[in-house]
Write a protein that holds these residues in place. Structure first.
Motif, short mmCIF file in Angstrom:
data_model
loop_
_atom_site.label_atom_id
_atom_site.label_comp_id
_atom_site.label_asym_id
_atom_site.label_seq_id
_atom_site.Cartn_x
_atom_site.Cartn_y
_atom_site.Cartn_z
N GLY A 280 39.59 41.08 40.54
CA GLY A 280 38.95 42.21 41.29
C GLY A 280 38.36 43.03 40.38
O GLY A 280 36.89 43.70 41.48
N PHE A 281 38.76 43.82 40.05
CA PHE A 281 38.09 44.71 38.65
C PHE A 281 36.76 44.16 38.20
O PHE A 281 36.33 44.97 38.20
N SER A 282 36.69 42.97 37.70
CA SER A 282 35.46 42.70 37.53
C SER A 282 34.54 42.20 38.30
O SER A 282 33.35 42.36 38.36
N LEU A 283 35.17 41.75 39.67
CA LEU A 283 33.55 41.93 40.71
C LEU A 283 32.90 43.25 41.28
O LEU A 283 32.00 43.17 41.45
N CYS A 284 34.39 44.27 40.69
CA CYS A 284 33.81 45.39 41.22
C CYS A 284 33.55 46.03 40.99
O CYS A 284 31.88 47.13 40.59
N PHE A 285 33.45 45.85 39.29
CA PHE A 285 32.43 46.94 38.20
C PHE A 285 32.59 46.22 37.20
O PHE A 285 31.80 46.30 35.81
N GLY A 286 32.39 44.60 37.17
CA GLY A 286 32.59 44.38 35.64
C GLY A 286 30.32 44.30 35.64
O GLY A 286 29.37 45.26 36.40
N ASP A 287 29.43 43.91 34.99
CA ASP A 287 28.50 43.70 33.82
C ASP A 287 27.14 43.53 35.79
O ASP A 287 28.20 41.89 36.33
N ASP A 288 26.53 43.85 35.74
CA ASP A 288 25.67 43.76 37.61
C ASP A 288 24.86 42.21 37.47
O ASP A 288 24.19 42.58 36.80
N ILE A 289 24.63 42.27 38.80
CA ILE A 289 24.40 41.19 38.97
C ILE A 289 23.90 41.25 40.15
O ILE A 289 24.47 40.73 41.79
N GLY A 290 22.40 41.05 40.47
CA GLY A 290 21.21 41.54 41.84
C GLY A 290 21.65 43.15 42.14
O GLY A 290 21.24 43.33 43.04
N GLY A 291 22.34 43.80 41.78
CA GLY A 291 23.12 45.25 42.52
C GLY A 291 24.05 45.40 43.50
O GLY A 291 24.63 45.97 44.18
N VAL A 292 24.43 43.84 43.86
CA VAL A 292 25.81 43.62 45.24
C VAL A 292 26.80 43.23 44.26
O VAL A 292 28.04 43.53 44.69
N ILE A 293 27.21 43.14 43.28
CA ILE A 293 28.70 41.57 42.91
C ILE A 293 28.45 42.31 41.47
O ILE A 293 27.99 42.00 40.84
N GLU B 167 39.28 51.85 25.32
CA GLU B 167 37.65 52.52 24.89
C GLU B 167 37.37 52.75 26.44
O GLU B 167 37.32 52.61 27.27
N VAL B 168 36.28 53.41 26.32
CA VAL B 168 35.00 53.47 26.51
C VAL B 168 34.37 52.32 27.05
O VAL B 168 33.87 52.14 26.05
N TYR B 169 33.94 51.43 28.38
CA TYR B 169 32.75 51.23 28.11
C TYR B 169 31.41 51.27 28.51
O TYR B 169 31.43 52.36 29.64
N THR B 170 30.25 51.09 28.10
CA THR B 170 29.29 50.87 28.07
C THR B 170 28.69 49.21 28.79
O THR B 170 28.54 48.46 28.38
N THR B 171 27.73 49.56 29.73
CA THR B 171 26.88 48.12 30.47
C THR B 171 25.56 47.88 29.02
O THR B 171 25.60 48.61 29.02
#
Length: 518
Positions: A153-166, A181-185
């Protein structure tokens, strides 16, 4: 049976009468007889229970496939956990702020407390035959959503962006890369707070994901099948909540790029749950039994108090820092809730009703919902105005709903849905970059807020209806009229809060109904 001590003797003096061995043997024989009788009664009672269970409705019933699926899924998650790697939880204290960490841990605890608070809030409103089932529908989300959040769930909400929607499901699958650590996209944006560990941000966001599907349950209270609800909760979480959270709160999300502001969940939490609740109330239809009196109004007040307290973490914690914005959100949250509570009571009195505990509890929660999307941005004066206007709208919406054919049992859409929607509209008005700026850019930002609401409404309603339809095809979403009549506490969980409210005739009809299914 006599004792060798005179209990009536003054000052507790011992009886001077001496007993011989024959008297002692007599007393021991009497004690032995009493113990044998006691053991015999216990044995007979156990035999009666065993016979009752063997003859009860469970005999001959098959294990439902739905429970096999859920248990298998949990087992697979457990096995997957054995191979998942663990990230480092060492913090770089030149970047991470101890004050921010302490505040976010506290705020996370507050937000989690809101879900038990919602259990009491909803549980006190329903009839006595449905208190436990209603409370459990909220409480169970703390287990189910927590596991799903860690797995993917966390990955679907805040994982690396796919098309701005998921989000990319593999970014944080099984909480990999979620540590100290602090994560940078990949695009160079910091995810979450720049001064808190990613794991803490993930935990904070988890609590929002937990309470959102719990809010929906008030709409179809007293008639939804528990197992079907659990499957709908998973459907809602993956198909509706995760995309909306990504679009709104991920730094590369679609709504975020448009400039849409949702400080703490006006769109993601309240609008989405309220709209899904509306779809559920329409899909399941009206209750077949007459509306019951609230089982426990003190439960409602207790739940409202827990929600009010927890909302300080909900809103002020969304600053993600121990800073002035958190204090501002804290102040606006309390002010809006207080304003809404008094407005609701006064408006009820103007309409010829008496001031009520239920009105006070519902009013303060409406104020909390109203200020959520703008809590960290508006002035305290604006928070009073926002709470006042939206409370009037929600009060009228509750009245209109009661006059309609829609059986939204606990008025989830008129309060949470309507409050979240209009709260977002007024956020587009009052934020500095919004309509109040008096510029064309501000007008465009306001229009984007309206567009976001339209998209959220259409998407959430359509997907929720699809979810209800698909699950109802596999597992009936609604319980039988017999189960509804006897109450969900007993028919769904074999527990009861007020068994005295179930008549003998209702129990007999329910037993006959179950026998016909065997």
């Amino acid at each position: 049976m006599h004792f060798p001590y005179n209990l009536s003797a003054k000052r507790g003096k011992r009886n001077t009468k001496l007993y011989n061995l024959s008297d002692f043997a007599k007393y021991m024989n009497q004690i032995d007889t009493y113990f044998r009788l006691l053991l015999s009664e216990i044995s007979n009672f156990a035999a009666e229970i065993k016979q009752s269970v063997n003859n009860k409705r469970y005999k001959g019933m098959k294990i439902k496939r739905r429970w096999i699926i859920l248990m298998t899924m949990t087992a697979l998650f457990a096995i997957a956990g054995l191979v998942a790697g663990e990230p480092s939880f060492e913090c770089d204290w030149s970047v991470v702020s101890a004050a921010d960490v302490a505040w976010l841990i506290t705020a996370t605890i507050f937000v989690l407390m809101m879900t038990p608070g919602l259990s009491f809030f909803y549980g006190g409103m329903v009839g006595a035959k449905n208190v436990i089932s209603t409370m459990l529908q909220s409480f169970i989300a703390m287990g189910l959503i927590s596991v799903l959040w860690v797995v993917v769930g966390f990955s679907l909400c805040f994982g690396d962006d796919i098309g701005g929607v998921i989000g990319n499901p593999s970014t944080f699958l099984m909480f990999q890369n979620v540590g100290g650590e602090v994560y940078t996209t990949p695009a160079g944006n910091v995810l979450g707070g720049a001064t808190i560990p990613l794991a803490l941000f993930a935990l904070f966001q988890m609590k929002f994901a937990i309470i959102t599907p719990s809010l929906i349950t008030g709409s179809f209270a007293e008639r939804v099948r528990f197992s079907a609800y659990m499957f709908f909760m998973m459907f809602f979480f993956f198909i509706i909540y995760c995309p909306l959270a990504h679009m709104t709160w991920h730094p590369e999300g679609l709504f975020m790029r448009w400039g849409v502001v949702d400080f703490a969940g006006g769109i993601v939490v309240h609008a989405s749950s309220g709209i899904a609740a509306l779809a559920g109330a329409i899909f399941l239809g009206r209750r077949s039994t007459e509306k019951s009196e609230p089982a426990n109004i003190p439960f409602v007040l207790l739940g409202a108090a827990m929600l009010w307290l927890g909302w300080f973490g909900f809103n002020a914690g969304s600053s993600l820092h121990a800073d002035g914005q958190a204090v501002k959100a804290f102040l606006n949250t309390n002010t809006a809730s207080a304003t809404a509570m008094m407005t609701w009571i006064f408006f009820d009195c103007l309409r010829g009703r008496k001031p009520s505990a239920m009105g006070a509890a519902v009013g303060c929660v409406v104020g909390l919902v109203a200020i959520t999307p703008s809590a960290g941005y508006v002035t305290v004066g604006q928070s009073i105005f926002i709470a006042f206007v939206i409370t009037l709208i929600c009060n009228v919406a509750v009245y209109w709903r009661s006059r309609s054919s829609i059986d939204d049992a606990l008025d989830v859409f008129p309060t949470h849905g309507t409050g979240g929607i209009f709260g977002t509209v007024l956020t587009g008005v009052f934020i500095q970059e919004g309509l109040i700026a008096g510029t064309m850019d501000g007008f465009v930002i306001f229009l984007y807020h309206l567009l976001a609401i339209v998209i959220v409404f259409a998407y959430t309603f359509a997907m929720s209806w699809l979810g209800y339809k698909l699950i109802d095809h596999l597992i009936p979403m609604r319980v039988s009229p017999y189960s509804e009549k006897v109450g969900l506490d007993f028919s769904q969980h074999d527990e009861h809060y007020g068994l005295a409210h179930i008549g003998e005739r209702e129990l007999a009809e329910y037993e006959e109904h179950l026998k016909g299914k065997l």
